[in-house]
Design a protein around this motif. Structure first.
Motif, short mmCIF file in Angstrom:
data_model
loop_
_atom_site.label_atom_id
_atom_site.label_comp_id
_atom_site.label_asym_id
_atom_site.label_seq_id
_atom_site.Cartn_x
_atom_site.Cartn_y
_atom_site.Cartn_z
N PRO A 150 0.99 -1.17 -0.06
CA PRO A 150 0.00 0.07 -0.02
C PRO A 150 1.04 1.26 -0.01
O PRO A 150 1.91 1.45 0.74
N PRO A 151 0.59 2.19 -0.68
CA PRO A 151 1.29 3.42 -0.92
C PRO A 151 1.21 4.45 0.26
O PRO A 151 0.08 4.11 0.87
N ALA A 152 2.03 5.24 0.54
CA ALA A 152 1.82 6.36 1.65
C ALA A 152 0.99 7.45 1.07
O ALA A 152 1.01 7.57 -0.05
N VAL A 153 0.09 8.03 2.12
CA VAL A 153 -0.95 9.07 1.66
C VAL A 153 -0.07 10.12 1.25
O VAL A 153 1.16 10.49 1.77
N ASP A 154 -0.45 10.67 0.37
CA ASP A 154 0.11 12.20 -0.24
C ASP A 154 1.53 11.64 -1.12
O ASP A 154 2.16 12.44 -1.73
N SER A 155 1.89 10.48 -1.45
CA SER A 155 2.72 9.99 -2.30
C SER A 155 2.13 9.91 -3.64
O SER A 155 0.96 9.95 -3.87
N ASP A 156 2.96 9.54 -4.69
CA ASP A 156 2.54 9.75 -6.16
C ASP A 156 2.51 8.05 -6.57
O ASP A 156 3.34 7.44 -6.05
#
Lengths: 68, 374
Positions: free
Chosen positions: B345-351
């Motif tokens: 899962p990507p980090a919030v605010d990453s692209d």
């Protein structure tokens, strides 16, 4: 007849045998080639011998007029 | 001389001396009469014509065949005055003459010899197939001889041919031919066959070959005898008694040996048979190889087709598995900014980079929810 080993009659018998072999069922190709060459040579030899045959005619000097 | 008496015996001797000197041999023709055979050895007969008749004396061995009173005979003999029995002619040889007599003599003799079995078919021996030694009895002056030897030479070779030159007509002929037959038969190495030939002629000319002694000599010959006398229509008793009869001297040569030209043609035909057999066998072999080749090719083709189908199938599967197919169906690939597919899962605010079929979107993450159903 001729002084060679085989008489004309023998040669003719041999040639007949070779031709008969050719007209049987299964032919081995290599054996066929061998025999074909032998047969052709034999045929030529026979024909030449037939050409060369000469007769010796001797008229007997004997007289047959009177009883000896 | 007339006035000096001489004894009867001296007179007989004188007559015979004169006769022997003047007429050692005479040839007389006349009609047979008073024929008498004594002790199966001695023959007495008269020859007569319209005004005269003379006595003859001979042996049965001199008879040309059975004769009868009334037949016309030609007799060779020596005249003698017998010391007791008067004048007669001692026979040296004789033969029938005149169509009637000749025919009669022929018929009588034919019947006699036939009855004895001399003409029987089972008496006849086969001639040798390729004779090397041949005895010929003929007159070398006669046309028949040249015909025979010419055709013989054309047809075959390698033979030794001995020719006994004899008369072939007339009174002396039978005796000469018989002696020639005996000569050939008595040799330590006799010929394999004896050939008797002469050209055409009248029944009278061929008469020698109807002589009884000659016919018997042919029958007695240990060497097989081939007879070729006159023309096709002429049949003599020699023809009937021979082991083989040829129509003419030329025909005799044909019967005796094969024709080398025919044999050469046969040999050529045999070569052709070999060649044909070879060609046929090669043809058959070739056809067999073709068939085998075809079978092999068919199998290869079948196998190939199977492989081809399999390849198609695999290809179809691959096509399905191709991620781009998924994209075309509307799915998207999600990657991180570095380009790797997003598995964490990507980090919030990453692209994140969203790759769809037609465009790439660079988006910022607002909120991540981890799904429970995976």
């Amino acid at each position: 007849m001729s002084k060679s080993d085989k008489t004309l009659k023998d040669q003719l018998t041999e040639l007949e045998a070779i031709v008969d072999w050719f007209e049987q069922e299964d032919l081995d190709v290599e054996a066929a080639i061998e025999r074909f060459e032998a047969g052709s040579a034999l045929a030529d030899d026979i024909k030449q011998r037939l050409d060369k045959l000469d007769n010796k005619i001797i008229v007997l000097k004997q007289k047959f007029d009177r009883e000896a | 001389m007339e006035n000096v008496p001489i004894s009867v015996s001296d007179f007989v001797a004188l007559c015979n001396q004169t006769l022997e000197y003047a007429y050692p041999s005479v040839l007389v023709v006349g009609e047979v009469s008073e024929l008498r055979v004594s002790k199966n050895r001695w023959v007495y007969f008269n020859l007569k014509d319209d005004t005269s008749s003379v006595k003859f004396f001979g042996t049965v061995y001199q008879l040309p065949g059975p004769i009868e009173n009334g037949m016309m005979l030609e007799v060779k003999g020596s005249p003698r005055l017998h010391n007791l029995y008067g004048f007669s002619i001692n026979v040296q040889a004789m033969r029938p003459v005149g169509e009637g007599s000749i025919k009669k003599a022929f018929e009588l003799l034919k019947a006699k010899l036939d009855k004895e079995g001399l003409f029987a078919l089972d008496r006849k021996r086969r001639l040798p197939e390729l004779p090397e030694r041949i005895g010929v009895i003929t007159s070398t002056q006669a046309a028949g001889y040249v015909d025979f030897t010419t055709i013989l030479d054309q047809r075959w070779g390698g033979m030794t041919i001995e020719v006994a030159d004899t008369q072939v007509q007339g009174m002396a002929a039978p005796g000469q031919i018989i002696r020639a037959l005996e000569y050939f038969n008595q040799r330590s190495e006799p010929p394999e066959v004896i050939v008797m030939v002469r050209g055409g002629g009248s029944q009278d000319d061929l008469g020698a070959f109807n002589d009884e002694a000659l016919v018997r000599a042919i029958a007695a010959s240990r060497v097989p005898v081939l007879v070729g006398i006159g023309h096709e229509v002429d049949t003599t008793l020699a023809d009937l008694v021979a082991d083989r009869r040829a129509a003419t001297p030329s025909n005799a040569a044909q019967l005796l040996v094969p024709d080398r030209r025919e044999l050469q043609a046969d040999v050529t035909a045999m070569s052709r048979r070999m060649l044909t057999a070879m060609a046929q066998r090669s043809e058959a072999a070739r056809r067999q190889i073709d068939r085998q080749l075809e079978t092999a090719l068919t199998r290869l083709e079948t196998a190939f087709r199977q492989q081809e189908r399999r390849a198609h199938q695999l290809h179809a599967v691959l096509v399905q598995l191709d991620p781009r197919a998924a994209l075309r169906r509307g799915y998207a690939l999600v990657r991180d900014p570095a380009g790797s597919l997003l598995r964490q899962p990507p980090a919030v605010d990453s692209d994140i980079i969203i790759e769809t079929n037609k465009f790439n979107i660079r988006a910022g993450v607002k909120h991540v929810e981890i799904r429970q159903d995976t």
